[in-house]
Design a protein around this motif. Sequence first.
Motif, mmCIF file in Angstrom:
data_model
loop_
_atom_site.group_PDB
_atom_site.id
_atom_site.type_symbol
_atom_site.label_atom_id
_atom_site.label_comp_id
_atom_site.label_asym_id
_atom_site.label_seq_id
_atom_site.Cartn_x
_atom_site.Cartn_y
_atom_site.Cartn_z
ATOM 1 N N ILE A 27 0.854 -1.185 0.000
ATOM 2 C CA ILE A 27 0.000 0.000 0.000
ATOM 3 C C ILE A 27 0.889 1.234 0.000
ATOM 4 N N GLN A 28 0.704 2.065 -1.000
ATOM 5 C CA GLN A 28 1.542 3.252 -1.216
ATOM 6 C C GLN A 28 1.011 4.425 -0.373
ATOM 7 N N ASN A 29 1.904 5.161 0.285
ATOM 8 C CA ASN A 29 1.524 6.406 0.965
ATOM 9 C C ASN A 29 0.519 6.166 2.095
ATOM 10 N N VAL A 30 0.954 5.429 3.100
ATOM 11 C CA VAL A 30 0.104 5.050 4.242
ATOM 12 C C VAL A 30 -0.421 6.285 4.961
ATOM 13 N N ALA A 31 0.423 7.315 5.074
ATOM 14 C CA ALA A 31 0.042 8.488 5.886
ATOM 15 C C ALA A 31 -1.193 9.181 5.330
ATOM 16 N N ALA A 32 -1.465 8.966 4.039
ATOM 17 C CA ALA A 32 -2.613 9.663 3.423
ATOM 18 C C ALA A 32 -3.888 8.854 3.545
ATOM 19 N N ARG A 414 8.341 1.448 -1.893
ATOM 20 C CA ARG A 414 7.895 2.430 -0.896
ATOM 21 C C ARG A 414 8.268 3.852 -1.301
ATOM 22 N N ASP A 415 9.488 4.043 -1.863
ATOM 23 C CA ASP A 415 10.031 5.394 -2.037
ATOM 24 C C ASP A 415 10.128 5.850 -3.479
ATOM 25 N N LYS A 416 9.510 5.138 -4.401
ATOM 26 C CA LYS A 416 9.692 5.449 -5.828
ATOM 27 C C LYS A 416 9.120 6.805 -6.225
#
Length: 618
Positions: A27-32, A414-416
């Motif tokens: 899952i990309q960008n968990v904080a959002a 994660r960081d792409k």
Amino acid sequence: MKIIHSFFIVFFVMGASFIQARPSVSIQNVAARQCFSLDGKWNYIIDPYETGYYDYRYKPYDEQVNPGNGAFYLDKKPANKSDLIEYSFDKSPTLWVPGDWNSQDEKLLYYEGTIWYRRIFDYQKKSSDDRVLVYFGAANYESDVYLNGKKLGKHIGGFTPFCYEITDLLRETGNSLVVKVDNKRKREAVPTLNTDWWNYGGITRDVSLIEVPHTYISDYLIHLQNKSDNVISGYIQLNEDVASQQVTVSIPELKLMTTLLTDSHGKACFNLKATHLERWSPEDPKLYQVEVSLGENKVIDQIGFRTIETKGTDILLNGKSVFLRGISIHAENPQRGGRAYSDADVRELLDAAKALNCNFVRLAHYPHSENMIRLADKMGILVWEEDPVYWTIQWENPDTYANAQQQLTDVIERDKNRACVIIWSMANETPVSDARTLFLKKLAQQARSLDNSRLISAALEVHGNPVDPNERIVEDPFADVVDVVSFNEYVGWYDGLPEKCDKIHWSISYNKPVLISEFGGGALQGLHGDAQTRWTEEYQEDIYARTVKMLSKIPQFRGTSPWILFDFRSPKRVLPGIQDGWNRKGLISENGVKKKAFYVLRDFYNQMEAKFAQPVKH
Ligand code: GCU
């Protein structure tokens, strides 16, 4: 008894390996996302003998069919006054999560083994059709995760995220989340047995529940194509292979928006031509709000757009030659002497790098936390990220390669979308052999297949010349594969005294940019004397002054990340009164006091900044 006992142990080991756990979901960008934090105090049980895994006395081991009451992951309570349960999470002490266990309790400072964590939580879903995931930022080193007595999965690797769907197991109240974390070092692991950093164990980064729609945006890539004239491209990926779903990508500030339909794999690709695009750079770390939507479900990110490439011996950022004014950093809060994880931790590390006038950091020797990368994006600090393929890895073990590849894949996924990341490093100081070079070549192939927009490097090998004692030769078969030729050198510390730097000449035959990924020496902050006296600040200062002169003679010299920003804990550094369990090569002590060499490097970087100055666009 002994024979029976050993039978069950064999049975247990076999059994555990066949239990089908569920796959980790990306899952990309968990904080959002819609998150519910599980950070805080978790009960824990120390288990050096692996007692908590099974109940050998009463039943053959079988984790899912008839586990014994003794298995800790069941989180059992005595059913009556006669019941025999020899553990209790409720009555056990607590550890803070996130956080390594070593720095939370003197008894655990050197502990290497298993600790079982347990968190009780209630959770009401916002919508009945939603899915719920449990996400771990990282746990070092091997984790087995259970919810309400059922195995979710096993994760190997101490520095990358893992996540499981728990919708089917979730209760509204009294959920028991149990995590077995084992930080024992292993020959076949990545990293292997021997490292020069503290083996911090535990759930070392955030833990969250994430509630998402039944069909959701699980991943996306949105970046500026290299060699393109402001074409922003990428893809949106749903969690399911579902076609004809309408997804939208928009960048309001650029007045860009496109609506797409997913293909049979739940994926949609796009190209957007941007006008008046402000490129991301250290001088101007411009981030745009990017919104990706599936129906009502919108995910918002902050993304910078830049290009990075090499041309001959130059590193070109947005088409202009850049010099990487770097410093190496371990993920450790120096004052706490523990794994860095919080916003305050990463702010302290990057502020100190900025004070050195850095535009670049080498995040050694493993993936750091996501908030470190996101802060570097905001501060305009270029980043080298590294797979923990460190020293004498078991090159011919296929499981070891699979482990290294998985950790590399996880950090790239994660960081792409982070503009600040410009280099993926495959390894650090790995002795040359055919098996090692094949291992690294495969890793580089994997990195380029996942992301061909960034540069590949590694800290390569250097050797001397028996005929000419002052020659140092950078000659490594992996240098043919990398984009940037990097290496560590310690002339003046491990290799002679500081004045030796004045005599050394370098033979580097690659027509590629050269980055010295480590140099330096130890000093105890506050210890003063002449520059010949080991461990004084003056000795370290002299290494820095002579080294920057020596390296400046290398025609391909395009950057450096000296070792290291802060003193850091290492069990290998045992000199009483000087090291006491700390590696003293920091430019700043663990108490935050700058040493004299700090100012030598900062002055050098001020000169290099002027030499490579890029006009800031207004
Ligand atoms: C090596 C290694 C570092 C280590 C350093 C040292 O170059 O890459 O991880 O800490 O040397 O000896 O201090």
